[in-house]
Design a protein around this motif. Structure first.
Motif, PDB file in Angstrom:
ATOM      1  N   THR A  23      42.336  48.531  68.547  1.00 34.28           N
ATOM      2  CA  THR A  23      43.131  48.277  67.448  1.00 34.28           C
ATOM      3  C   THR A  23      44.214  49.264  67.064  1.00 34.28           C
ATOM      4  OG1 THR A  23      41.551  49.324  65.881  1.00 34.28           O
ATOM      5  CG2 THR A  23      41.634  46.923  66.356  1.00 34.28           C
ATOM      6  N   ASN A  24      44.001  50.451  67.821  1.00 37.16           N
ATOM      7  CA  ASN A  24      44.903  51.737  67.866  1.00 37.16           C
ATOM      8  C   ASN A  24      45.617  51.866  68.922  1.00 37.16           C
ATOM      9  OD1 ASN A  24      46.352  53.690  66.912  1.00 37.16           O
ATOM     10  ND2 ASN A  24      44.390  55.575  67.193  1.00 37.16           N
ATOM     11  N   ALA A  28      54.955  50.536  70.298  1.00 40.17           N
ATOM     12  CA  ALA A  28      55.875  49.964  71.232  1.00 40.17           C
ATOM     13  C   ALA A  28      55.224  48.740  71.996  1.00 40.17           C
ATOM     14  CB  ALA A  28      56.333  51.024  72.365  1.00 40.17           C
ATOM     15  N   LEU A  29      53.838  48.705  71.951  1.00 39.88           N
ATOM     16  CA  LEU A  29      53.119  47.737  72.758  1.00 39.88           C
ATOM     17  C   LEU A  29      52.792  46.341  71.772  1.00 39.88           C
ATOM     18  CD1 LEU A  29      50.967  49.756  74.995  1.00 39.88           C
ATOM     19  CD2 LEU A  29      53.147  48.656  75.395  1.00 39.88           C
ATOM     20  N   GLY A  30      53.085  46.657  70.706  1.00 36.11           N
ATOM     21  CA  GLY A  30      52.635  45.570  69.568  1.00 36.11           C
ATOM     22  C   GLY A  30      51.922  46.401  68.420  1.00 36.11           C
ATOM     23  N   HIS A  31      50.871  45.491  67.972  1.00 30.45           N
ATOM     24  CA  HIS A  31      50.045  46.158  67.005  1.00 30.45           C
ATOM     25  C   HIS A  31      48.650  46.010  67.359  1.00 30.45           C
ATOM     26  CE1 HIS A  31      49.812  42.012  65.515  1.00 30.45           C
ATOM     27  NE2 HIS A  31      51.276  41.843  65.567  1.00 30.45           N
ATOM     28  N   GLY A  32      47.617  46.304  66.331  1.00 27.97           N
ATOM     29  CA  GLY A  32      46.347  46.299  66.827  1.00 27.97           C
ATOM     30  C   GLY A  32      45.611  44.820  66.261  1.00 27.97           C
ATOM     31  N   VAL A  64      39.284  36.638  67.583  1.00 29.70           N
ATOM     32  CA  VAL A  64      40.417  36.873  68.216  1.00 29.70           C
ATOM     33  C   VAL A  64      41.615  36.501  67.608  1.00 29.70           C
ATOM     34  CG1 VAL A  64      41.768  36.346  70.374  1.00 29.70           C
ATOM     35  CG2 VAL A  64      39.314  36.574  70.462  1.00 29.70           C
ATOM     36  N   HIS A  65      42.801  37.132  67.518  1.00 29.53           N
ATOM     37  CA  HIS A  65      44.116  36.704  66.893  1.00 29.53           C
ATOM     38  C   HIS A  65      44.996  36.964  67.801  1.00 29.53           C
ATOM     39  CE1 HIS A  65      42.157  37.080  62.785  1.00 29.53           C
ATOM     40  NE2 HIS A  65      41.568  38.183  63.208  1.00 29.53           N
ATOM     41  N   ILE A  70      48.784  38.751  75.691  1.00 23.13           N
ATOM     42  CA  ILE A  70      48.068  39.878  76.303  1.00 23.13           C
ATOM     43  C   ILE A  70      49.380  40.850  76.774  1.00 23.13           C
ATOM     44  CG2 ILE A  70      46.878  40.452  78.553  1.00 23.13           C
ATOM     45  CD1 ILE A  70      45.793  37.582  78.285  1.00 23.13           C
ATOM     46  N   ARG A  71      49.510  42.018  76.163  1.00 23.41           N
ATOM     47  CA  ARG A  71      50.241  43.074  76.430  1.00 23.41           C
ATOM     48  C   ARG A  71      49.816  43.831  77.148  1.00 23.41           C
ATOM     49  NH1 ARG A  71      54.345  41.591  73.195  1.00 23.41           N
ATOM     50  NH2 ARG A  71      55.084  43.539  72.658  1.00 23.41           N
ATOM     51  N   ARG A  72      50.804  44.892  78.037  1.00 20.32           N
ATOM     52  CA  ARG A  72      50.360  45.681  79.296  1.00 20.32           C
ATOM     53  C   ARG A  72      49.459  46.709  79.086  1.00 20.32           C
ATOM     54  NH1 ARG A  72      55.631  47.370  77.537  1.00 20.32           N
ATOM     55  NH2 ARG A  72      55.651  49.638  77.268  1.00 20.32           N
TER      56      ARG A  72
END
Length: 90
Positions: A23-24, A28-32, A64-65, A70-72
Motif C-alpha cells: 500500500t506504500n 508516480a505509480l498510482g496509490h496504495g 481487491v480494489h 496492474i502497475r509496473r
C-alpha cells in the motif's frame, strides 16, 4: 484465528483486507488502494498463511480494489504486460 477459536467463535470465511498487498508505493505509480503484490512485511510466506487458514477449514478471500490496474511495481507486471490478449466472443 487462535483467539477466535479460544473464544468459541466459529468462522467459515477469512476475508483479508487490503493490507495484504503493498500500500506504500511511489505516488508516480498510482496509490496504495490497488495492489496485487503481497506485503511481505505482514505476510512473509503467503502460501503458508493461506494453507494454514485452509487447514482450519476456512475459505479465503483477498480484498481487491482494481482502481489502477496492474502497475509496473507489481511482481506480476512483466508477465501480464507481455501477455497477448484476444477479444472474448460475445
Amino acid at each position: 484465528m487462535d483467539r477466535f477459536e479460544a473464544a468459541g467463535i466459529s468462522l467459515s470465511v477469512a476475508v483479508i483486507d487490503m493490507d495484504w498487498h503493498l500500500t506504500n508505493i511511489d505516488p508516480a505509480l498510482g496509490h496504495g488502494w490497488t495492489g496485487y503484490t503481497w506485503n511481505r512485511d505482514l505476510f512473509p510466506d503467503p502460501p503458508k498463511f493461506l494453507a494454514t487458514l485452509h487447514r482450519r477449514g476456512l475459505r479465503t478471500s483477498l480484498n481487491v480494489h482494481p482502481a489502477d490496474g496492474i502497475r509496473r511495481h507489481e511482481e506480476c507486471y512483466r508477465q501480464v504486460a507481455g501477455a497477448r490478449f484476444t477479444s472474448v466472443p460475445h
